[in-house]
Design an enzyme around this catalytic site. Structure first.
Site, PDB file in Angstrom:
ATOM      1  N   GLU A 186       0.805  -1.222   0.000  1.00  0.00           N
ATOM      2  CA  GLU A 186       0.000   0.000   0.000  1.00  0.00           C
ATOM      3  C   GLU A 186       0.842   1.279   0.000  1.00  0.00           C
ATOM      4  O   GLU A 186       0.474   2.254  -0.653  1.00  0.00           O
ATOM      5  CB  GLU A 186      -0.956  -0.020   1.203  1.00  0.00           C
ATOM      6  CG  GLU A 186      -1.896  -1.210   1.236  1.00  0.00           C
ATOM      7  CD  GLU A 186      -2.897  -1.276   0.091  1.00  0.00           C
ATOM      8  OE1 GLU A 186      -2.989  -0.313  -0.699  1.00  0.00           O
ATOM      9  OE2 GLU A 186      -3.588  -2.299  -0.023  1.00  0.00           O
ATOM     10  N   GLU A 188      -5.125   4.634  -0.991  1.00  0.00           N
ATOM     11  CA  GLU A 188      -4.092   3.662  -0.616  1.00  0.00           C
ATOM     12  C   GLU A 188      -3.520   3.969   0.768  1.00  0.00           C
ATOM     13  O   GLU A 188      -3.153   3.058   1.512  1.00  0.00           O
ATOM     14  CB  GLU A 188      -2.983   3.614  -1.662  1.00  0.00           C
ATOM     15  CG  GLU A 188      -3.421   3.187  -3.052  1.00  0.00           C
ATOM     16  CD  GLU A 188      -3.910   1.761  -3.181  1.00  0.00           C
ATOM     17  OE1 GLU A 188      -3.939   1.017  -2.185  1.00  0.00           O
ATOM     18  OE2 GLU A 188      -4.260   1.375  -4.310  1.00  0.00           O
ATOM     19  N   HIS A 245      -5.710   2.377   3.145  1.00  0.00           N
ATOM     20  CA  HIS A 245      -5.444   0.939   3.191  1.00  0.00           C
ATOM     21  C   HIS A 245      -4.193   0.658   4.019  1.00  0.00           C
ATOM     22  O   HIS A 245      -4.134  -0.333   4.761  1.00  0.00           O
ATOM     23  CB  HIS A 245      -5.280   0.374   1.784  1.00  0.00           C
ATOM     24  CG  HIS A 245      -6.523   0.490   0.967  1.00  0.00           C
ATOM     25  ND1 HIS A 245      -6.559   0.149  -0.362  1.00  0.00           N
ATOM     26  CD2 HIS A 245      -7.770   0.924   1.270  1.00  0.00           C
ATOM     27  CE1 HIS A 245      -7.780   0.347  -0.836  1.00  0.00           C
ATOM     28  NE2 HIS A 245      -8.525   0.830   0.137  1.00  0.00           N
ATOM     29  N   GLU A 305      -1.922  -3.138  -8.997  1.00  0.00           N
ATOM     30  CA  GLU A 305      -3.206  -3.473  -8.364  1.00  0.00           C
ATOM     31  C   GLU A 305      -3.500  -4.963  -8.454  1.00  0.00           C
ATOM     32  O   GLU A 305      -3.984  -5.565  -7.498  1.00  0.00           O
ATOM     33  CB  GLU A 305      -4.335  -2.659  -8.998  1.00  0.00           C
ATOM     34  CG  GLU A 305      -4.248  -1.170  -8.738  1.00  0.00           C
ATOM     35  CD  GLU A 305      -4.417  -0.778  -7.287  1.00  0.00           C
ATOM     36  OE1 GLU A 305      -5.185  -1.442  -6.548  1.00  0.00           O
ATOM     37  OE2 GLU A 305      -3.786   0.211  -6.881  1.00  0.00           O
ATOM     38  N   GLU A 359      -8.778  -3.387  -4.653  1.00  0.00           N
ATOM     39  CA  GLU A 359      -7.725  -3.535  -5.668  1.00  0.00           C
ATOM     40  C   GLU A 359      -8.348  -3.825  -7.032  1.00  0.00           C
ATOM     41  O   GLU A 359      -7.896  -3.301  -8.060  1.00  0.00           O
ATOM     42  CB  GLU A 359      -6.743  -4.646  -5.288  1.00  0.00           C
ATOM     43  CG  GLU A 359      -6.085  -4.518  -3.927  1.00  0.00           C
ATOM     44  CD  GLU A 359      -5.240  -3.275  -3.724  1.00  0.00           C
ATOM     45  OE1 GLU A 359      -4.907  -2.579  -4.698  1.00  0.00           O
ATOM     46  OE2 GLU A 359      -4.908  -2.994  -2.557  1.00  0.00           O
ATOM     47  N   HIS A 397      -9.770  -0.556  -8.321  1.00  0.00           N
ATOM     48  CA  HIS A 397      -8.695   0.334  -8.773  1.00  0.00           C
ATOM     49  C   HIS A 397      -8.159  -0.113 -10.131  1.00  0.00           C
ATOM     50  O   HIS A 397      -7.920   0.718 -11.017  1.00  0.00           O
ATOM     51  CB  HIS A 397      -7.557   0.369  -7.756  1.00  0.00           C
ATOM     52  CG  HIS A 397      -7.944   0.977  -6.452  1.00  0.00           C
ATOM     53  ND1 HIS A 397      -7.141   0.888  -5.340  1.00  0.00           N
ATOM     54  CD2 HIS A 397      -9.031   1.676  -6.063  1.00  0.00           C
ATOM     55  CE1 HIS A 397      -7.724   1.511  -4.337  1.00  0.00           C
ATOM     56  NE2 HIS A 397      -8.881   1.994  -4.751  1.00  0.00           N
TER      57      HIS A 397
END
Length: 189
Positions: free
Chosen positions: A35, A64, A67, A135, A165, A168
């Protein structure tokens, strides 16, 4: 620029002390496809990407960091009650001898984070394909960690991260198509 809500993006619950899984999660904290690397990659690339998709890099880059905060919380909860013997048995003895139970940006093998993990080619399409790959690698890693734990509470948060993910990756794929279409348009000056 940001408003910080003092809560995690998604709740992190852990049902037991498990330094073994914490060691695996350290990869997502300070590893090449973790991340921190993702956040810094996207926030850096936004300076050389066309305006049509710059907001996407900013949005995902900041997410991110959220995360990263979730991963840090997971690692903390998985190790806070661990004994030194449990940490050593999980392969975290070297980490403990240098950092105690403090978080440190390194991968699961203990190799410190490096800026070499993040890429910025300056070509928007190349950078976005790099982002898609990042990702997808993170998604795969989350799946493998989910497979390595029987803690359903932890699996819940990991599944959330895995699905983000996927989203993204899809958004970066959309950005590639936007830029390709823009490149193919006839420009008259």
């Amino acid at each position: 620029m940001w408003i910080y809500e003092k809560k995690l993006q998604y709740p992190v619950r852990v049902s037991k002390c498990d330094p073994r899984v914490a060691k695996y999660l350290i990869e997502q904290y300070g590893g090449a496809d973790g991340e921190l690397s993702a956040a810094l990659r996207y926030l850096n690339q936004r300076y050389s990407i066309p305006d049509k998709v710059v907001g996407l890099l900013n949005d995902i880059g900041t997410e991110e960091f959220a995360h990263l905060e979730m991963i840090a919380t997971m690692i903390y909860k998985l190790t806070k009650d661990a004994t030194v013997d449990q940490l050593e048995a999980a392969g975290l003895g070297p980490h403990y001898s240098v950092h105690d139970k403090a978080l440190y940006y390194a991968n699961a093998e203990g190799v410190p984070w490096t800026a070499a993990y993040i890429q910025a080619k300056g070509d928007p399409i190349a950078d976005l394909y790099e982002d898609i790959a990042a990702e997808e690698k993170a998604r795969a890693t989350y799946q493998w960690i989910i497979d390595q734990t029987d803690d359903v509470d932890l699996q819940d948060a990991l599944k959330f991260l895995r699905e983000r993910e996927v989203i993204h990756s899809l958004r970066f794929r959309e950005a590639v198509e936007i830029l390709k279409a823009d490149r193919e348009q006839k420009k008259v000056f």
